[in-house]
Scaffold this motif. Sequence first.
Motif, PDB file in Angstrom:
ATOM      1  N   SER A 149       0.844  -1.201   0.000  1.00 37.41           N
ATOM      2  CA  SER A 149       0.000   0.000   0.000  1.00 37.41           C
ATOM      3  C   SER A 149       0.874   1.245   0.000  1.00 37.41           C
ATOM      4  O   SER A 149       1.320   1.699   1.046  1.00 37.41           O
ATOM      5  CB  SER A 149      -0.925   0.008   1.219  1.00 37.41           C
ATOM      6  OG  SER A 149      -0.173  -0.112   2.409  1.00 37.41           O
ATOM      7  N   TRP A 160      -6.647 -11.394   2.139  1.00 36.10           N
ATOM      8  CA  TRP A 160      -6.318 -11.749   0.763  1.00 36.10           C
ATOM      9  C   TRP A 160      -7.572 -11.939  -0.083  1.00 36.10           C
ATOM     10  O   TRP A 160      -8.589 -12.455   0.395  1.00 36.10           O
ATOM     11  CB  TRP A 160      -5.515 -13.042   0.728  1.00 36.10           C
ATOM     12  CG  TRP A 160      -4.107 -12.908   1.222  1.00 36.10           C
ATOM     13  CD1 TRP A 160      -3.679 -13.062   2.507  1.00 36.10           C
ATOM     14  CD2 TRP A 160      -2.953 -12.601   0.443  1.00 36.10           C
ATOM     15  NE1 TRP A 160      -2.325 -12.869   2.585  1.00 36.10           N
ATOM     16  CE2 TRP A 160      -1.845 -12.587   1.325  1.00 36.10           C
ATOM     17  CE3 TRP A 160      -2.733 -12.336  -0.910  1.00 36.10           C
ATOM     18  CZ2 TRP A 160      -0.554 -12.319   0.896  1.00 36.10           C
ATOM     19  CZ3 TRP A 160      -1.446 -12.072  -1.337  1.00 36.10           C
ATOM     20  CH2 TRP A 160      -0.369 -12.060  -0.447  1.00 36.10           C
ATOM     21  N   ALA A 161      -7.468 -11.558  -1.345  1.00 39.67           N
ATOM     22  CA  ALA A 161      -8.463 -11.982  -2.323  1.00 39.67           C
ATOM     23  C   ALA A 161      -8.279 -13.475  -2.571  1.00 39.67           C
ATOM     24  O   ALA A 161      -7.191 -14.027  -2.382  1.00 39.67           O
ATOM     25  CB  ALA A 161      -8.294 -11.202  -3.622  1.00 39.67           C
ATOM     26  N   ALA A 166      -4.437 -10.017  -4.854  1.00 36.60           N
ATOM     27  CA  ALA A 166      -4.791  -8.700  -4.319  1.00 36.60           C
ATOM     28  C   ALA A 166      -4.994  -8.800  -2.817  1.00 36.60           C
ATOM     29  O   ALA A 166      -5.214  -9.891  -2.266  1.00 36.60           O
ATOM     30  CB  ALA A 166      -6.050  -8.161  -4.998  1.00 36.60           C
ATOM     31  N   TYR A 168      -7.052  -6.734   0.536  1.00 36.80           N
ATOM     32  CA  TYR A 168      -8.001  -5.738   1.013  1.00 36.80           C
ATOM     33  C   TYR A 168      -7.447  -5.120   2.296  1.00 36.80           C
ATOM     34  O   TYR A 168      -6.754  -5.781   3.070  1.00 36.80           O
ATOM     35  CB  TYR A 168      -9.361  -6.374   1.299  1.00 36.80           C
ATOM     36  CG  TYR A 168     -10.012  -6.995   0.093  1.00 36.80           C
ATOM     37  CD1 TYR A 168     -10.686  -6.208  -0.835  1.00 36.80           C
ATOM     38  CD2 TYR A 168      -9.947  -8.371  -0.127  1.00 36.80           C
ATOM     39  CE1 TYR A 168     -11.283  -6.778  -1.954  1.00 36.80           C
ATOM     40  CE2 TYR A 168     -10.542  -8.949  -1.235  1.00 36.80           C
ATOM     41  CZ  TYR A 168     -11.203  -8.149  -2.148  1.00 36.80           C
ATOM     42  OH  TYR A 168     -11.782  -8.708  -3.257  1.00 36.80           O
ATOM     43  N   ARG A 182      -8.953  -2.044  -2.118  1.00 36.74           N
ATOM     44  CA  ARG A 182      -8.397  -3.263  -2.696  1.00 36.74           C
ATOM     45  C   ARG A 182      -7.096  -2.884  -3.404  1.00 36.74           C
ATOM     46  O   ARG A 182      -7.058  -1.933  -4.192  1.00 36.74           O
ATOM     47  CB  ARG A 182      -9.380  -3.888  -3.693  1.00 36.74           C
ATOM     48  CG  ARG A 182      -8.843  -5.123  -4.426  1.00 36.74           C
ATOM     49  CD  ARG A 182      -9.825  -5.560  -5.505  1.00 36.74           C
ATOM     50  NE  ARG A 182      -9.256  -6.567  -6.397  1.00 36.74           N
ATOM     51  CZ  ARG A 182      -9.499  -7.870  -6.322  1.00 36.74           C
ATOM     52  NH1 ARG A 182     -10.311  -8.326  -5.390  1.00 36.74           N
ATOM     53  NH2 ARG A 182      -8.951  -8.712  -7.176  1.00 36.74           N
ATOM     54  N   ASN A 184      -3.815  -4.339  -5.726  1.00 40.24           N
ATOM     55  CA  ASN A 184      -3.112  -5.435  -6.377  1.00 40.24           C
ATOM     56  C   ASN A 184      -1.686  -5.464  -5.842  1.00 40.24           C
ATOM     57  O   ASN A 184      -1.271  -4.580  -5.084  1.00 40.24           O
ATOM     58  CB  ASN A 184      -3.160  -5.313  -7.906  1.00 40.24           C
ATOM     59  CG  ASN A 184      -2.438  -4.071  -8.424  1.00 40.24           C
ATOM     60  OD1 ASN A 184      -1.512  -3.558  -7.796  1.00 40.24           O
ATOM     61  ND2 ASN A 184      -2.870  -3.577  -9.576  1.00 40.24           N
ATOM     62  N   SER A 189      -4.512   0.829  -6.099  1.00 38.57           N
ATOM     63  CA  SER A 189      -5.641   0.671  -5.184  1.00 38.57           C
ATOM     64  C   SER A 189      -6.957   1.039  -5.853  1.00 38.57           C
ATOM     65  O   SER A 189      -7.000   1.829  -6.802  1.00 38.57           O
ATOM     66  CB  SER A 189      -5.444   1.544  -3.939  1.00 38.57           C
ATOM     67  OG  SER A 189      -5.422   2.914  -4.283  1.00 38.57           O
ATOM     68  N   ILE A 192     -13.549   0.704  -2.438  1.00 39.64           N
ATOM     69  CA  ILE A 192     -14.746  -0.132  -2.554  1.00 39.64           C
ATOM     70  C   ILE A 192     -15.760   0.185  -1.462  1.00 39.64           C
ATOM     71  O   ILE A 192     -16.629  -0.627  -1.169  1.00 39.64           O
ATOM     72  CB  ILE A 192     -14.385  -1.628  -2.499  1.00 39.64           C
ATOM     73  CG1 ILE A 192     -13.637  -1.955  -1.207  1.00 39.64           C
ATOM     74  CG2 ILE A 192     -13.562  -2.032  -3.707  1.00 39.64           C
ATOM     75  CD1 ILE A 192     -13.357  -3.427  -1.037  1.00 39.64           C
ATOM     76  N   GLU A 206     -13.529 -11.992   1.654  1.00 43.74           N
ATOM     77  CA  GLU A 206     -14.100 -12.259   0.334  1.00 43.74           C
ATOM     78  C   GLU A 206     -14.842 -13.591   0.309  1.00 43.74           C
ATOM     79  O   GLU A 206     -14.346 -14.606   0.806  1.00 43.74           O
ATOM     80  CB  GLU A 206     -12.990 -12.258  -0.722  1.00 43.74           C
ATOM     81  CG  GLU A 206     -13.519 -12.352  -2.146  1.00 43.74           C
ATOM     82  CD  GLU A 206     -12.418 -12.228  -3.182  1.00 43.74           C
ATOM     83  OE1 GLU A 206     -11.936 -11.105  -3.385  1.00 43.74           O
ATOM     84  OE2 GLU A 206     -12.027 -13.262  -3.764  1.00 43.74           O
ATOM     85  N   LEU A 213     -18.245  -9.288  -0.479  1.00 46.35           N
ATOM     86  CA  LEU A 213     -17.332  -9.135   0.645  1.00 46.35           C
ATOM     87  C   LEU A 213     -18.144  -9.004   1.921  1.00 46.35           C
ATOM     88  O   LEU A 213     -19.102  -8.225   1.978  1.00 46.35           O
ATOM     89  CB  LEU A 213     -16.467  -7.886   0.486  1.00 46.35           C
ATOM     90  CG  LEU A 213     -15.396  -7.866  -0.600  1.00 46.35           C
ATOM     91  CD1 LEU A 213     -14.846  -6.451  -0.730  1.00 46.35           C
ATOM     92  CD2 LEU A 213     -14.280  -8.837  -0.270  1.00 46.35           C
ATOM     93  N   MET A 234     -19.809  -7.255  -5.139  1.00 51.38           N
ATOM     94  CA  MET A 234     -18.666  -6.910  -5.969  1.00 51.38           C
ATOM     95  C   MET A 234     -19.054  -6.619  -7.417  1.00 51.38           C
ATOM     96  O   MET A 234     -18.236  -6.123  -8.198  1.00 51.38           O
ATOM     97  CB  MET A 234     -17.622  -8.031  -5.906  1.00 51.38           C
ATOM     98  CG  MET A 234     -17.100  -8.263  -4.496  1.00 51.38           C
ATOM     99  SD  MET A 234     -16.062  -9.726  -4.319  1.00 51.38           S
ATOM    100  CE  MET A 234     -14.620  -9.226  -5.253  1.00 51.38           C
TER     101      MET A 234
END
Length: 488
Positions: A149, A160-161, A166, A168, A182, A184, A189, A192, A206, A213, A234
């Motif tokens: 970040s 984690w996604a 990715a 969160y 979010r 990657n 970023s 959301i 997730e 979410l 989402m």
Amino acid sequence: MPRITCRLPRPSALAEMSLFAGLACPCLVLVACLLVPGVQAQQQEASDAWNIEDPHAPTVPLSFTATEGTWISTDVSPDGERIVFDLLGHIYEMPFDGGTATPLTQGRSWNILPRYSPDGSKVAFTSDRSGTEELWVLDLATQELQKISEMTVPVVRPTWAATGEALYGTSLEQDGSSKALRFNLFGESQEISSGITFQPITQLEEDPAEARLFFEHLDQQLHSSGARIKTYDMETGEIQVYRERPGGAFNPTLSPDGRTLAYGNRDDQRTVVVVHDLNTRQERVVVDGLDRDHQEYGPYYYGVSPNISWHPNGQELVLARGGKIVAVNVATEVVREIPFEALVDREVSETMRFEYSFPEGETRAWAYRWAHRTPAGIVFEALGDIWIVEDGVPRNLTGSPAHETSPVVDADRGLLYYASWTDAGWGQVHRRPLGGGPPSVVAERHSQYGSLALGPDGTLAFVRGKSHLADGGRLETEEEFELVTLGQ
């Protein structure tokens, strides 16, 4: 009460008082870095870049082997073989059945809230090693650290996604608002949480099967409903309340098969874990006695409770309880300890202290506490001492360097009882003759004391607690306390 002029017993005394008069909270508090303006200026002259790993004040070493802790966040690896957890600002890893824990982070930075990646090769966590809280990822094979970040504001509590591509997290913006983001793995970023601002949004979980979410939203006072679990669609961006109940619903944690949601709740004075069937909506409490959640403390951007986690078999929850890491069988509710030994090795900045100059001779006190009328006169506390007013003239009954509170008088026996605090001696309860004479200690276990009271038969009752009693704090601010009675 009329204004009273008090003659101080310590003319020209310089009282050395610590920044923290007592135990600030029920858990061990480590001050990892304490900036002093003069030291900071010297440090900046010697280096172009400020580094949290550099000591910025006098430090003392702290080294011991820990077998328990408070507010421990846990996570189980996807293969079920390992547990990662945080303890006193560092991340550790150990076998699932327990044993010696290996530190994954070192130094002066503060590292918390670890989460394994879906393939188990990495651990995401929150760290202030860059100067503010950010999301970091540690590659377990190469030990390479990557800051995810790249923000100018703190970002905390990574999850984690499902793809592992990715993370969160929750940001604390400069205007005090909170955003769910979010990222990657390149640091880009996406916000959301449109429409939700000043109440903390944490623990984004997730649910890939439903393209949603779950998250914890502390948007209600505890006396109303407390934190609530909400969902974010989402695909449409729609936000809905999923679960609310008395005592709050927080820390949503999805089971590996996606059928069950474990979450926290305050049941009276206990923090418990509830398992909730996402199909039938049936639920039950499976374990209690967790570290007390922080719902009543207002906005808390780290989340109101530590991470809990599922074993990949979906049969056990792993969490911290009573200072230990435990596994809870969801079907039988049997709890078993997972023992650990973790070497704690830190440098701790010395406590900041200030010198206060007391006026000489007589001075006027503007605050009087614990004032009550007794047959001997009006007894009260002012300027950290216990006084009595006899025929309009105040007399100091204690006159010690300690900070004294909560006086009560046993007029029939001519005795004064009161609590005290010093940094060196900690808390004590004293008894001394009302007419003068040396005090005796009636309670001296390392703690804080307050709310003294006397029964008709002379029985003394007082509260022994952990946080705010030494400075006269209210009993409702105590998370845990004991009511103690002493007979004559």
